[in-house]
Design an enzyme around this catalytic site. Structure first.
Site, mmCIF file in Angstrom:
data_model
loop_
_atom_site.group_PDB
_atom_site.id
_atom_site.type_symbol
_atom_site.label_atom_id
_atom_site.label_comp_id
_atom_site.label_asym_id
_atom_site.label_seq_id
_atom_site.Cartn_x
_atom_site.Cartn_y
_atom_site.Cartn_z
ATOM 1 N N TYR A 599 14.129 -0.487 -22.480
ATOM 2 C CA TYR A 599 14.123 0.833 -21.845
ATOM 3 C C TYR A 599 15.245 1.677 -22.448
ATOM 4 O O TYR A 599 16.376 1.211 -22.547
ATOM 5 C CB TYR A 599 14.461 0.752 -20.370
ATOM 6 C CG TYR A 599 13.585 -0.037 -19.429
ATOM 7 C CD1 TYR A 599 13.300 -1.385 -19.632
ATOM 8 C CD2 TYR A 599 13.110 0.566 -18.272
ATOM 9 C CE1 TYR A 599 12.539 -2.092 -18.725
ATOM 10 C CE2 TYR A 599 12.354 -0.139 -17.358
ATOM 11 C CZ TYR A 599 12.067 -1.467 -17.585
ATOM 12 O OH TYR A 599 11.324 -2.162 -16.670
ATOM 13 N N HIS A 677 9.668 5.629 -13.625
ATOM 14 C CA HIS A 677 10.957 5.921 -12.985
ATOM 15 C C HIS A 677 11.189 7.432 -12.960
ATOM 16 O O HIS A 677 12.200 7.923 -13.431
ATOM 17 C CB HIS A 677 12.093 5.224 -13.751
ATOM 18 C CG HIS A 677 12.023 3.734 -13.676
ATOM 19 N ND1 HIS A 677 12.668 2.904 -14.571
ATOM 20 C CD2 HIS A 677 11.387 2.918 -12.811
ATOM 21 C CE1 HIS A 677 12.420 1.643 -14.253
ATOM 22 N NE2 HIS A 677 11.649 1.620 -13.189
ATOM 23 N N ASN A 720 16.731 0.504 -13.345
ATOM 24 C CA ASN A 720 15.544 0.967 -12.623
ATOM 25 C C ASN A 720 15.983 1.811 -11.430
ATOM 26 O O ASN A 720 17.079 1.655 -10.914
ATOM 27 C CB ASN A 720 14.746 -0.242 -12.135
ATOM 28 C CG ASN A 720 14.510 -1.249 -13.230
ATOM 29 O OD1 ASN A 720 15.449 -1.688 -13.879
ATOM 30 N ND2 ASN A 720 13.281 -1.621 -13.452
HETATM 31 C C1 FAD Z 1 4.632 0.455 -10.746
HETATM 32 C C2 FAD Z 1 6.076 0.774 -10.483
HETATM 33 C C3 FAD Z 1 7.043 -0.156 -10.789
HETATM 34 C C4 FAD Z 1 8.378 0.116 -10.555
HETATM 35 N N1 FAD Z 1 9.308 -0.870 -10.740
HETATM 36 C C5 FAD Z 1 10.573 -0.671 -10.311
HETATM 37 C C6 FAD Z 1 11.503 -1.725 -10.255
HETATM 38 O O1 FAD Z 1 11.189 -2.877 -10.566
HETATM 39 N N2 FAD Z 1 12.753 -1.446 -9.829
HETATM 40 C C7 FAD Z 1 13.123 -0.183 -9.448
HETATM 41 O O2 FAD Z 1 14.284 0.023 -9.129
HETATM 42 N N3 FAD Z 1 12.271 0.821 -9.459
HETATM 43 C C8 FAD Z 1 10.983 0.595 -9.835
HETATM 44 N N4 FAD Z 1 10.080 1.608 -9.752
HETATM 45 C C9 FAD Z 1 10.532 2.936 -9.303
HETATM 46 C C10 FAD Z 1 10.809 3.031 -7.801
HETATM 47 O O3 FAD Z 1 9.862 2.317 -7.059
HETATM 48 C C11 FAD Z 1 10.818 4.515 -7.433
HETATM 49 O O4 FAD Z 1 11.891 5.127 -8.134
HETATM 50 C C12 FAD Z 1 11.032 4.755 -5.938
HETATM 51 O O5 FAD Z 1 10.045 4.125 -5.172
HETATM 52 C C13 FAD Z 1 11.018 6.244 -5.653
HETATM 53 O O6 FAD Z 1 11.189 6.453 -4.279
HETATM 54 P P1 FAD Z 1 10.811 7.829 -3.571
HETATM 55 O O7 FAD Z 1 11.181 7.690 -2.155
HETATM 56 O O8 FAD Z 1 11.407 8.922 -4.366
HETATM 57 O O9 FAD Z 1 9.238 7.999 -3.749
HETATM 58 P P2 FAD Z 1 8.006 6.992 -3.546
HETATM 59 O O10 FAD Z 1 8.455 5.588 -3.616
HETATM 60 O O11 FAD Z 1 6.960 7.447 -4.480
HETATM 61 O O12 FAD Z 1 7.535 7.262 -2.055
HETATM 62 C C14 FAD Z 1 6.832 8.414 -1.678
HETATM 63 C C15 FAD Z 1 6.035 8.130 -0.431
HETATM 64 O O13 FAD Z 1 5.469 9.339 0.046
HETATM 65 C C16 FAD Z 1 4.101 9.131 0.354
HETATM 66 N N5 FAD Z 1 3.434 10.418 0.160
HETATM 67 C C17 FAD Z 1 3.132 11.033 -1.005
HETATM 68 N N6 FAD Z 1 2.560 12.220 -0.762
HETATM 69 C C18 FAD Z 1 2.515 12.367 0.579
HETATM 70 C C19 FAD Z 1 2.055 13.394 1.432
HETATM 71 N N7 FAD Z 1 1.531 14.519 0.936
HETATM 72 N N8 FAD Z 1 2.136 13.215 2.774
HETATM 73 C C20 FAD Z 1 2.660 12.071 3.278
HETATM 74 N N9 FAD Z 1 3.108 11.060 2.504
HETATM 75 C C21 FAD Z 1 3.058 11.227 1.175
HETATM 76 C C22 FAD Z 1 3.656 8.048 -0.585
HETATM 77 O O14 FAD Z 1 2.504 7.394 -0.083
HETATM 78 C C23 FAD Z 1 4.881 7.163 -0.643
HETATM 79 O O15 FAD Z 1 4.891 6.231 0.406
HETATM 80 C C24 FAD Z 1 8.735 1.370 -10.012
HETATM 81 C C25 FAD Z 1 7.765 2.321 -9.718
HETATM 82 C C26 FAD Z 1 6.432 2.030 -9.937
HETATM 83 C C27 FAD Z 1 5.395 3.052 -9.583
#
Ligand code: FAD
Ligand code: NAG
Ligand code: NAG
Ligand code: NAG
Ligand code: NAG
Ligand code: NAG
Ligand code: NAG
Ligand code: NAG
Ligand code: NAG
Ligand code: NAG
Ligand code: NAG
Ligand code: NAG
Ligand code: NAG
Length: 793
Positions: A599, A677, A720
């Site tokens: 990465y 990410h 990550n």
């Molecule tokens: C496949 C994958 C693998 C990853 N691997 C890693 C890892 O190993 N380690 C690590 O540190 N990070 C990893 N990441 C990144 C990490 O998971 C994200 O950075 C983190 O989850 C972001 O958090 P967030 O709260 O910003 O958004 P999100 O986790 O995207 O959460 C957003 C939430 O809002 C909900 N939502 C969306 N739109 C709406 C709406 N209109 N109304 C109501 N609810 C809604 C979604 O359903 C979701 O539950 C990975 C991400 C992915 C996709």
């Protein structure tokens, strides 16, 4: 879509398969073709004898399919997809280009498809789409390189809006694969006359009328419950902020569009070997989720989780505490490491993570660790503990540090959420999507939501209340645009679109750079042969032995670990004078082989732009990866260095590649995949005009609208993203609690009237659906293929 792409990495296996010549009776065109009789799909191509980049293609699929696609590629990314599906007796077709994972966005570029009308129809059994694709070979690595390996996919899961070419593609569970076609045999002198059939028919696909009422206003009811805080999105940031606000006694509503995830949260996707855990609970399934029925979002520009916990339920659990420089370089005043360190400590108290998840203190399946740690020892790099020394990130390696606790996936869902749910003033509403913040001028009175059944409702905040967006970096921008906040270009797309969103008057649109500057870590994957190193097949995780499941029941053993076996870090100064960091995430994907996902991380300068389609999907207008010279040079140089280390005569690692042993860092750059990410789509800063939220995380130009998820991060971290997302959310909660709404303190409510319920839709009753007893996992052949492919974490 990644599965097609993964399948294509195994293209060598299909090269031997001969393509067959087929003369289509409807059009008279001679195709080189591939037929999958079990799935009833047919794909053909015809090519010109001159050097033109035009291609004629045909896609035939079952009349009840949701869509079928032809992939012009033999490499993982940047190959055109032509997707077609039947809709009300006609065929709709769309071009897509995928740069990462999940539903591929619409293609933006000069290649274009035109139907050949005699070969484009729906009959009682099939649909057929025959097309001229002008300029298409440019977007096809297989045609450019004369390789002749293509891909296909088929879905039977209904599209949400099949009437538009921009429909978000559903998961292609019905089938996918790769096949070889004889490119030379596909060339014909008759190409020109066949292509002329497209010119003589309508130049674009028929305009399908929108379904009735698609832009009419849907009936909207108003909830009789009101809240001090409404939070849109139950991912890590949303849950943490909701818990922190609820513990003040305020009335808090957390709205999540997806279903429950872990068993304890009400999740239903239980396993056939243990019906009190779901696929999300078991750490060892993290690397297999993409081959399972997993709740990914289908309307985002790249992969994201749409379920309780968001990304923390679909990710691979790498839990890398941010180092001080991750904040100190670009975060604004009030968000430097010394400002956020207390928030980080609070997070780690609740969610410490571990590098030894098994209760017996053992680490399992350590072959790859042993090989790689010796390799790095040989380079003079040192073993580090990333939780103890987050800033020791130059020429170091470590055991993976994971968001795992009690042998299961740990997340704000398993730590913060139960605390919130023990409070009577907290409410969680699942399977409800926030459409927009309801805004009059600068004041936000609440949100408009839509249930999975399509019902709309307004939910209001109390006087002095706040609405907080936490839907993730690829979804919160959609809510902002839907609220008339962002560039007018995107808001106008919403105004003209099909999502029935009521916007404020144009004079009240708030002009902010929403979506601009999105960033992500790019990953390039290298594989090396090594001495005798047994590797577990993916069935060891998806169909575990009784020994392993019994150990798991005790919180021990192989299944309590995620998929990684070793991480490493380095850094280097690039030609622009900036220091860039590198992370390696390693495992043993097959026998006698180790894999390094490299990465490019903190310090990278590439960025892109997110936008929205008329169907309401987010997609990249400009891709975020490797678009600065210094980023490309830095990553290429680092890869070259690693390759050089392994090319010394006594190295324990020998580079292997499907593309040739002459690979260099520069030649490998184009094989990058997304790190998933994403950050920076609603950036935080103090210079109003160039950012979206202020240093209280409040959207500029509003009194009481906040964003707390990865969208606001002005920079990418060294590791990550989930840990830094959680740290920032903890800190955002403090800022929000301290901020008043035009002098009205958001005083904690003393009413405690709402009771703790999990609501689905608008019913106020707790509805625990019948759990499915047995969940069927996909069959083994596909699983091992998927596991050996590239993944994003
Ligand atoms: C496949 C994958 C693998 C990853 N691997 C890693 C890892 O190993 N380690 C690590 O540190 N990070 C990893 N990441 C990144 C990490 O998971 C994200 O950075 C983190 O989850 C972001 O958090 P967030 O709260 O910003 O958004 P999100 O986790 O995207 O959460 C957003 C939430 O809002 C909900 N939502 C969306 N739109 C709406 C709406 N209109 N109304 C109501 N609810 C809604 C979604 O359903 C979701 O539950 C990975 C991400 C992915 C996709
Ligand atoms: C429908 O069209 C397909 C593709 O051309 C063809 O194979 C099939 O036989 C047709 N079915 C009927 C009932 O005509
Ligand atoms: C399409 O098919 C019809 C009926 O078979 C035929 O008359 C016509 O010439 C065909 N059109 C072209 C462009 O081949
Ligand atoms: C072109 O499209 C129009 C409107 O959809 C249709 O009526 C007409 O038959 C089409 N013409 C051809 C040559 O397909
Ligand atoms: C739908 O939108 C179009 C163009 O935006 C407009 O002309 C039409 O009146 C709208 N129809 C309804 C029912 O709102
Ligand atoms: C909302 O209205 C419903 C039905 O009218 C009623 O049962 C419920 O108690 C009300 N809830 C609140 C919070 O007032
Ligand atoms: C072999 O490896 C060791 C470190 O393991 C190194 O010190 C030595 O220089 C290497 N020898 C050659 C010939 O590369
Ligand atoms: C919006 O707010 C203004 C005052 O700021 C008020 O006059 C107007 O009625 C409000 N509009 C709506 C639709 O509530
Ligand atoms: C490694 O080899 C063993 C024994 O042949 C086999 O059971 C196992 O599936 C192989 N591992 C992988 C990942 O293919
Ligand atoms: C169960 O698995 C553990 C860990 O791999 C191993 O040490 C133990 O010998 C196994 N037990 C049996 C009965 O296979
Ligand atoms: C399922 O796993 C849980 C631990 O999460 C354990 O308590 C339970 O005993 C297991 N059940 C079975 C049937 O193994
Ligand atoms: C590697 O490069 C050499 C020299 O340029 C060339 O002869 C050879 O064919 C290349 N090998 C591959 C696999 O591309
Ligand atoms: C809050 O204050 C701003 C100016 O500071 C003003 O424009 C806005 O109308 C006020 N909002 C309310 C609800 O009073």
């Amino acid at each position: 879509m990644q599965d097609i792409l993964l399948a294509l990495t195994l293209a060598a296996g299909v090269l031997g398969q001969s393509s067959s010549t087929y003369v289509d009776s409807n059009t008279g065109i001679t195709f080189q073709s591939f037929l999958d009789t079990s799935k009833d799909v047919f794909f053909g191509i015809a090519l010109p004898t001159d050097t033109s980049d035009d291609v004629i293609g045909q896609i035939v699929g079952p009349a009840d399919a949701s869509w079928a696609s032809f992939d012009f590629g033999s490499s993982m990314i940047n190959n055109l997809l032509v997707v077609a599906w039947p809709y009300e007796g006609q065929v709709i077709a769309s071009t897509r280009l995928t740069t990462g994972y999940t539903a591929p966005p619409e293609y933006i570029g000069s290649a274009a498809i035109k139907p050949i009308s005699n070969g484009t129809f729906v009959n009682s059994t099939h649909f057929s789409y025959t097309y001229l694709c002008t300029g298409c070979a440019i977007e096809s690595s297989s045609l450019r390189d004369n390789v002749g390996v293509f891909g296909w996919a088929l879905s039977t899961t209904a599209l949400t809006d099949a009437s538009t070419t921009s429909a978000a593609l559903t998961y292609h569970a019905a089938g996918f694969g790769a096949f070889g076609l004889d490119i030379d045999a596909a060339r014909s002198d008759s190409f020109g006359s066949w292509a002329a059939m497209a010119a003589s028919s309508n130049s674009t696909i028929p305009t399908i009328p929108k379904p009735p009422g698609s832009n009419s206003t849907l009936p909207v009811t108003t909830s009789n419950a009101t809240y001090d805080y409404i939070i849109a999105g139950g991912g890590p940031a949303g849950i943490i902020v909701a818990q922190r606000l609820a513990e003040t006694g305020a009335d808090v509503l957390l709205i999540e569009r997806g279903p429950a995830s872990t068993y304890a949260s009400g999740g239903e996707k239980v396993l056939d070997w243990n019906d009190t855990v779901t696929q999300y609970d078991v750490p060892a399934l993290a690397y297999s989720l993409s081959s399972m029925d997993t709740d990914y979002c289908v309307d985002t520009a790249s992969q994201a989780g749409c379920l309780l916990g968001g990304g923390t339920m679909v990710n691979a659990m790498m839990y890398v505490p941010p180092q001080p420089v991750d904040f100190d370089d670009k975060w604004p005043v009030g968000w430097k490491w010394t400002d956020v360190v207390a928030s980080a400590e609070r997070l780690y108290t609740k969610l410490p993570g571990t590098s030894v998840p098994s209760a017996d203190g053992e680490r399992y399946d350590q072959g790859a660790y042993d090989v790689l740690s010796k390799f790095f020892d040989g380079l003079g790099w040192s073993l580090t503990d990333i939780a103890e020394s987050p800033d020791n990130k130059h020429n170091t390696y470590s055991h993976p540090h994971w968001s795992i606790g009690n042998g299961k996936r740990a997340s704000p869902v398993t730590t913060y959420l139960p605390l919130a749910q023990s409070m009577p003033n907290f409410e969680l509403q699942l399977e409800t999507k926030v459409m927009r913040a309801v805004r009059n001028g600068s004041y936000v009175s609440g949100v408009e939501v839509e249930t999975t059944a399509g019902n709309r409702q307004l939910i209001n905040v109390n006087a002095g209340g706040k609405v907080i967006l936490a839907s993730g970096a690829l979804s919160s921008p959609r809510i902002l645009w839907n609220s008339g906040i962002g560039r007018s270009e995107q808001i106008q797309v919403v105004a003209d679109g099909q999502t029935s969103v009521i916007l404020p008057r144009e004079s009240e649109w708030i002009d902010l750079p929403v979506g601009e500057g999105v960033q992500d870590h790019p990953i390039v994957t290298l594989k090396f042969q090594t001495g005798s190193l047994p590797a577990l097949a993916s069935a060891a995780f998806t169909n575990p032995s009784i020994n392993d499941t019994e150990m798991f029941a005790q919180g021990e053993g192989l299944l309590t670990q995620s998929g990684q076996r070793l991480n490493f870090w380095s850094s280097a100064e690039a030609s622009d004078g900036a220091t860039r960091y590198f992370q390696g995430t390693c495992n043993a994907p097959s026998n006698n082989t180790v894999q390094m996902k490299i990465y490019l991380t903190h310090g990278l300068t590439s960025s892109g732009d997110l936008t929205i389609t008329s169907a309401g999907n987010t997609e990249f207008a400009v891709q975020p990866w490797l678009n600065t010279d210094a980023d490309r040079e830095a990553l290429a140089t680092f890869i070259d260095q690693l390759l050089e280390y392994t090319r010394t005569s006594n190295s324990s690692l020998r580079y292997t590649s499907s593309t040739g042993t002459n690979d260099t860092g520069a030649s490998l750059l184009d094989t990058f995949v997304s790190g998933s990410h994403f950050v920076g789509t609603a950036r935080m800063g103090s210079d109003e005009g160039s950012v979206v939220v202020d240093t209280d995380t409040k959207v500029y130009g509003t009194d009481n609208l906040y964003v707390v998820d990865a969208s606001i991060h002005p920079d990418l971290p060294t590791g990550n993203t989930q840990a830094i997302v959680m740290v920032a959310a903890e800190h955002a909660a403090d800022k929000i609690l301290a901020a008043s709404v035009n002098g009205t303190e958001a005083t904690p409510s003393s009413k405690f009237t709402t009771s703790r319920v999990i609501r689905t839709g608008f019913t106020n009753s707790y509805s625990q659906k019948q759990r499915k007893r047995h969940m069927h996992l996909p069959r083994a052949g596909r699983r091992s293929m998927l596991r050996s492919g590239l993944r994003s974490f």
